[in-house]
Design an enzyme around this catalytic site. Structure first.
Site, PDB file in Angstrom:
ATOM      1  N   GLU A 148       0.827  -1.204   0.000  1.00  0.00           N
ATOM      2  CA  GLU A 148       0.000   0.000   0.000  1.00  0.00           C
ATOM      3  C   GLU A 148       0.865   1.260   0.000  1.00  0.00           C
ATOM      4  O   GLU A 148       0.599   2.220  -0.737  1.00  0.00           O
ATOM      5  CB  GLU A 148      -0.906   0.001   1.237  1.00  0.00           C
ATOM      6  CG  GLU A 148      -1.706   1.275   1.457  1.00  0.00           C
ATOM      7  CD  GLU A 148      -2.931   1.364   0.567  1.00  0.00           C
ATOM      8  OE1 GLU A 148      -2.854   2.078  -0.459  1.00  0.00           O
ATOM      9  OE2 GLU A 148      -3.943   0.727   0.889  1.00  0.00           O
ATOM     10  N   VAL A 163       2.372   3.231  -3.227  1.00  0.00           N
ATOM     11  CA  VAL A 163       1.594   4.048  -4.158  1.00  0.00           C
ATOM     12  C   VAL A 163       1.316   5.432  -3.592  1.00  0.00           C
ATOM     13  O   VAL A 163       1.668   6.444  -4.186  1.00  0.00           O
ATOM     14  CB  VAL A 163       0.274   3.339  -4.536  1.00  0.00           C
ATOM     15  CG1 VAL A 163      -0.604   4.244  -5.398  1.00  0.00           C
ATOM     16  CG2 VAL A 163       0.572   2.042  -5.261  1.00  0.00           C
ATOM     17  N   ALA A 167       2.045   6.509  -0.242  1.00  0.00           N
ATOM     18  CA  ALA A 167       2.679   6.726   1.063  1.00  0.00           C
ATOM     19  C   ALA A 167       1.691   6.305   2.151  1.00  0.00           C
ATOM     20  O   ALA A 167       1.338   5.125   2.242  1.00  0.00           O
ATOM     21  CB  ALA A 167       3.163   8.145   1.222  1.00  0.00           C
ATOM     22  N   ASP A 207       8.833   7.440 -11.508  1.00  0.00           N
ATOM     23  CA  ASP A 207       8.259   7.141 -10.196  1.00  0.00           C
ATOM     24  C   ASP A 207       6.741   7.036 -10.274  1.00  0.00           C
ATOM     25  O   ASP A 207       6.134   6.080  -9.788  1.00  0.00           O
ATOM     26  CB  ASP A 207       8.681   8.218  -9.193  1.00  0.00           C
ATOM     27  CG  ASP A 207       8.023   8.019  -7.841  1.00  0.00           C
ATOM     28  OD1 ASP A 207       8.257   6.969  -7.210  1.00  0.00           O
ATOM     29  OD2 ASP A 207       7.254   8.914  -7.413  1.00  0.00           O
ATOM     30  N   LYS A 213       3.861   3.651 -10.108  1.00  0.00           N
ATOM     31  CA  LYS A 213       2.652   3.627  -9.294  1.00  0.00           C
ATOM     32  C   LYS A 213       1.415   3.373 -10.160  1.00  0.00           C
ATOM     33  O   LYS A 213       0.477   2.680  -9.728  1.00  0.00           O
ATOM     34  CB  LYS A 213       2.521   4.938  -8.525  1.00  0.00           C
ATOM     35  CG  LYS A 213       3.663   5.176  -7.538  1.00  0.00           C
ATOM     36  CD  LYS A 213       3.604   6.561  -6.904  1.00  0.00           C
ATOM     37  CE  LYS A 213       4.767   6.782  -5.962  1.00  0.00           C
ATOM     38  NZ  LYS A 213       4.788   8.128  -5.351  1.00  0.00           N
TER      39      LYS A 213
END
Length: 960
Positions: A727, A730, A732, A800, A804
């Site tokens: 979790e 994606v 934080a 980044d 995600k």
């Protein structure tokens, strides 16, 4: 005496009947001999009422007898003899009125083994036996001389040396007959208790106590159906039955001859007598010396407690009572306050070091409580064993129990303890045709095992009689198989049976407690705990009393099973052992203090402990020492150690060694936190998950990596019973993936997802205004605030956020690779392809210098001018620039790009370092479901990791 014992040995050699043996260890006066003829003895069952006659009791005593038992470990040296003697004096007179006291003592620690060695040596070399015996005698005398003055030591030393000569007379003939008769071993080893009792009594007399020692072979008469001492460590006294009538008579005779001095004591002023009695030894109805077998001193204590109508029996150990589990294997185990006799017998049967059921029988008969206390901590109350289980007499199986049973059950914890039999084998007889012609299969199997002398520990049988499995001691597995094959030889010859197999290397784990009676869910709790610990069950059995449930597991899984069950039944806090990879990185440096700050609250409010057992960076690793119960973070009240301090003198990083360490960890809950982006680390995910080690990873290397590896890791998690939580990779600390799961599992259909999943880019584009703050100035600020990835280029290139997006798309069921995401990079080619030393490294200072070099190169490029122009165009239309993503589910298209957002777009009001995710679904049509909040920075990212960890191990307890 020596001549008599020599004749005794000669009788053994020629098989002659034995004459009654005289007293083995003589007092200073002439030896006494009490002979009881067999004809005078009654049957134990018929003789039972005789013990109800008035017991021995000192005249003037206002308190009942109390019996104390001390094992060899409590009598291993002179200092321990002093400890025991002082304790007895305090117990006898420390509660106002004097308490008549009997101490049952074992041989001095290690003495029984020394005397066995004498007998074994005599088979081969009599001279060697003499040397071994002298060593044993010297050890006892050296201890004695440290405890008492010469005038007390002298007579005892003479008797011990005479006893030694008697031992030599007994063993002299063994070399000739080439065997050791069982009675010889029992006679010789019994001298250890004789010498020990006299040694303790010598110290008591030195202290001025009114004491005397009792040779149990003069008093205790037993009927024994077994020979020899039994196995070392065994607590079985099976086959030995006290003959109460003769024993009662002999006790009264002993008291009339030796107890006169105790009748004149002032018991109401705290004076009292102390009798030191030999444990372990007894005599048969024929007058032959015998023993109560290994660990029989406990039985001696309960027999004499009944004989004296004692108020209590105290078994002095080196622990604070009977523990909920073996503390050597379950560090969280703690002393049990109270047990029913029946619970204690169940625990003992399944291997707990309590008392053997037969040793408890005398106290059960007369309702005498048994206390288990710590000789080194006498102030601690220990465990009391008393009372019968109400379910035995009041409850009806499958019916509603009486109100008093229900009330008592509500007050009882569900289980009292967990124990195990470590070495077992499972013998299984199976065949498709059993049901046709094998009626009474269970009876025949058990009869075959009984005939072969095999002990059945557990038994389960299919209702169709198509198979039957019996758990037996590991040493008897092959014997059990042969016995069953011989018993069913005809059926095997007709191929009615498929096979009779033995599964070795098994252990039996049992949970025990009166609270399970008429309480649903006990079995489910145990099975679920074992599943979470990745422990497979080979066999299950539950007693009809509902007081115990036993399972057979692999021996190497037994400790993990014990810990899992102990935690599941809230006998201890749930402990999760955590290995942190990337401990000195920006996430690890923040995570460790967060874990430390919450230690006390988690333990207090959630009964949960996070114990960091390993910490690693890119080159070093620190592993917790097995002797350190607190883990690398230290005790709860200690300050948090810095990650670099933990690793300063650590060993070189070796992922193979780390993996072996994690696999060998018997704690049922083990988690790896991977805050690296290492492909090498990612290659271990499958192995860890298959071993039952869960993974929490803010790392996106696996979740967004090659799809085939992603699928393998997911399958490994399902196979190993472990969990893979990402979790925090994606959003934080934002619940993005959890919300998406809820949407999908409730039957909604997602049409699209869009938003921004880069706190860095949200900050940069929010701060960039084209006038006072340039685009590269904003990047520099984001770096300084710690918002960026270790390599800032991952933010600017869109990689980044694209990773995600891949993770989200795969949760939606889309078959997406990283290359499938259409990504707009803001990096000039020259900067993207350049090499920067230490960029992305774990050393903060060097990484900041490398990031500054990247920013300088960006300033030298056209990036600022390009972004200023784009911002100006957007402003002309009343829009703002945002770096966002979109997943169009019907077309399976994914993109990451700069978006011009107007005031109707949720991204328009995106604040600095925020993330935003908007779900458009069949249900959320008029307005999307939006998750929005701060998500940039190590503190928030580490909080997300921490939350993942908590959800992983305590999710079911999050809500009332």
């Amino acid at each position: 005496m020596a001549r008599q014992l020599a004749i005794f040995a000669c009788c053994l050699t020629h098989g002659a009947s034995l004459a009654p043996a005289p007293r083995a260890a003589r007092r200073a006066l002439a030896p006494r001999q009490t002979v009881v003829r067999p004809a005078a003895l009654a049957d134990p069952a018929v003789d039972e009422p005789a013990v109800q006659a008035s017991p021995v009791r000192p005249r003037g005593a206002t308190r009942d007898w109390e019996v104390h038992k001390f094992g060899g470990a409590s009598l291993a040296n002179a200092e321990l003899y002093r400890t025991v003697g002082d304790l007895l004096i305090e117990e006898a007179g420390g509660r106002g009125d004097g308490v008549p006291t009997m101490a049952i003592v074992s041989a001095m620690g290690g003495m029984t083994d020394l005397l066995i060695k004498v007998v074994d040596s005599a088979l081969e070399d009599f001279d060697r036996a003499q040397v071994d015996l002298e060593a044993a005698v010297a050890r006892q005398l050296e201890t004695l001389q440290q405890l008492a003055p010469p005038e007390i030591v002298g007579p005892i030393e003479s008797r011990i040396r005479e006893d030694a000569q008697d031992v030599l007379s007994v063993v002299r003939s063994l070399r000739m007959i080439k065997t050791v008769p069982a009675v010889t071993m029992e006679v010789v080893t019994g001298f250890g208790e004789i010498w020990s009792a006299q040694t303790l009594n010598a110290y008591l007399q030195t202290r001025g106590a009114s004491s005397e020692w009792v040779d149990a072979r003069e008093v205790l008469v037993v009927k024994s159906d077994s020979e020899g001492l039994g196995e070392k460590g065994s607590t079985s006294t099976t086959g030995v039955v006290p003959l109460w009538g003769p024993t009662k008579s002999r006790m009264q005779t002993w008291w009339s001859e030796n107890g006169k001095e105790f009748e004149t004591l002032k018991y109401d002023d705290g004076e009292s007598c102390i009798l030191v009695c030999t444990g372990f030894v007894a005599t048969t109805a024929d007058g032959v010396p015998t023993t109560l077998k290994r660990s029989g001193s406990d039985y001696s204590a309960t027999i004499f407690a009944k004989l004296l109508a004692a108020d209590r029996v105290t078994m002095w150990k080196n622990t604070d009572g009977v523990y909920t589990a073996d503390p050597r294997r379950v560090p969280e185990a703690f002393p049990i306050q109270s047990l029913k006799y029946d619970e204690a017998m169940e625990l003992a049967y399944f291997g707990a070091q309590v008392l053997h059921p037969s040793a408890m029988a005398p106290c059960i008969d007369d309702s005498i409580p048994v206390y288990v206390r710590n000789i080194f901590n006498p102030a601690f109350p220990g465990t009391v064993i008393q009372g019968r289980s109400g379910s035995l007499t009041a409850s009806q199986l499958w019916g509603a129990p009486p109100p008093e049973v229900q009330e008592n059950a509500s007050k009882e914890p569900l289980i009292k303890g967990i124990t195990s039999i470590d070495d077992a084998s499972l013998v299984t007889l199976e065949g498709a045709l059993l049901a046709d012609g094998a009626a009474g299969l269970g009876t025949r199997v058990l009869a075959a095992l009984k005939t072969a002398g095999v002990s059945a520990l557990m038994i389960t049988q299919a209702s169709s009689e198509a198979s039957i499995t019996v758990a037996v001691p590991a040493t008897q597995g092959a014997l059990a198989r042969r016995a069953i094959e011989e018993a069913f030889e005809l059926e095997f010859s007709r191929t009615r049976f498929n096979s009779c197999s033995v599964l070795e290397g098994m252990s039996i784990v049992a949970i025990i407690g009166e609270g399970m009676v008429q309480s649903p869910g006990s079995s489910a709790t145990l099975m679920n705990a074992l599943k979470r610990a990745n422990v497979n069950i080979g066999m299950i059995a539950q007693g009809s009393s509902e007081r115990q449930i036993a399972v057979a597991v692999r021996k190497e899984d037994a400790t993990r099973a014990l810990r899992a069950a102990h935690s599941a039944f809230t006998l201890s806090e749930a402990v999760t052992n955590v290995a942190i990879l990337g401990a000195t990185g920006r996430l690890g440096v923040e995570l460790l203090p967060q874990l430390k700050r919450q230690q006390a609250q988690l333990q207090r409010d959630a009964n949960f402990v996070v114990r960091v057992t390993a910490a690693c960076d890119s080159s070093r690793m620190a592993l917790r020492d097995d002797g350190c119960a607190d883990g690398l973070l230290g005790a709860t009240d200690a300050p948090a150690p810095a990650a670099r301090d933990l690793l300063r003198d650590a060993a070189p990083l070796d992922l193979e060694e780390l993996t072996r360490y994690l696999e060998a960890d018997v704690n049922p809950s083990r988690v790896v936190v991977d805050s690296t982006q290492s492909e090498v680390v990612a290659s271990y995910y499958t192995r860890w998950l298959e071993a039952g080690i869960s993974i929490v990873c803010p790392s996106k290397a696996v979740a967004s990596g090659p799809k085939d590896r992603y699928d393998r890791v997911s399958a490994a998690a399902r196979k190993g019973g472990a969990k893979w939580r990402y979790e925090s990779s994606v959003g934080a600390s934002l619940p993005v993936l959890g919300t998406l799961k809820d949407i999908l599992l409730t039957g909604d259909r997602v049409r699209s997802i869009r938003g921004c999943l880069s706190g860095t880019m949200a900050y940069v584009l929010r701060c960039h205004n084209g006038d006072q703050t340039s685009f590269t100035d904003a990047i520099s600020e984001a770096v300084s605030n710690g918002y960026t990835e270790a390599d800032v280029r991952e933010d600017l290139s869109g990689e980044d956020m694209a990773r995600k997006v891949v993770i989200l798309a795969r949760e939606l069921g889309l078959d997406v690779e990283l290359d499938d995401v259409s990504t707009e990079s803001l990096l000039p080619e020259a900067v993207a392809s350049a090499s920067y030393a230490n960029l992305g490294g774990s050393e903060l200072g060097a990484r900041e210098e490398a990031s500054a070099a990247v920013v300088r190169d960006l300033e030298a490029s056209s990036l600022n001018g390009d972004m200023d122009a784009r911002l100006a165009r957007a402003r002309l239309e009343g829009k703002v620039l945002r770096y966002g993503f979109e997943i169009d589910v019907p077309s399976a298209k994914c993109s990451v790009k700069v978006i011009e957002a107007d005031q109707t777009d949720p991204l328009y009001r995106l604040k600095k370092n925020e993330n935003l995710v908007a779900f458009s679904t069949d249900r959320y049509v008029t307005a999307p479901l939006i998750i929005k909040g701060a998500a940039a920075g190590a503190e928030l990212a580490s909080a997300g990791i921490f939350a993942d960890l908590l959800r992983l191990v305590t999710y079911g307890d999050y809500f009332a």
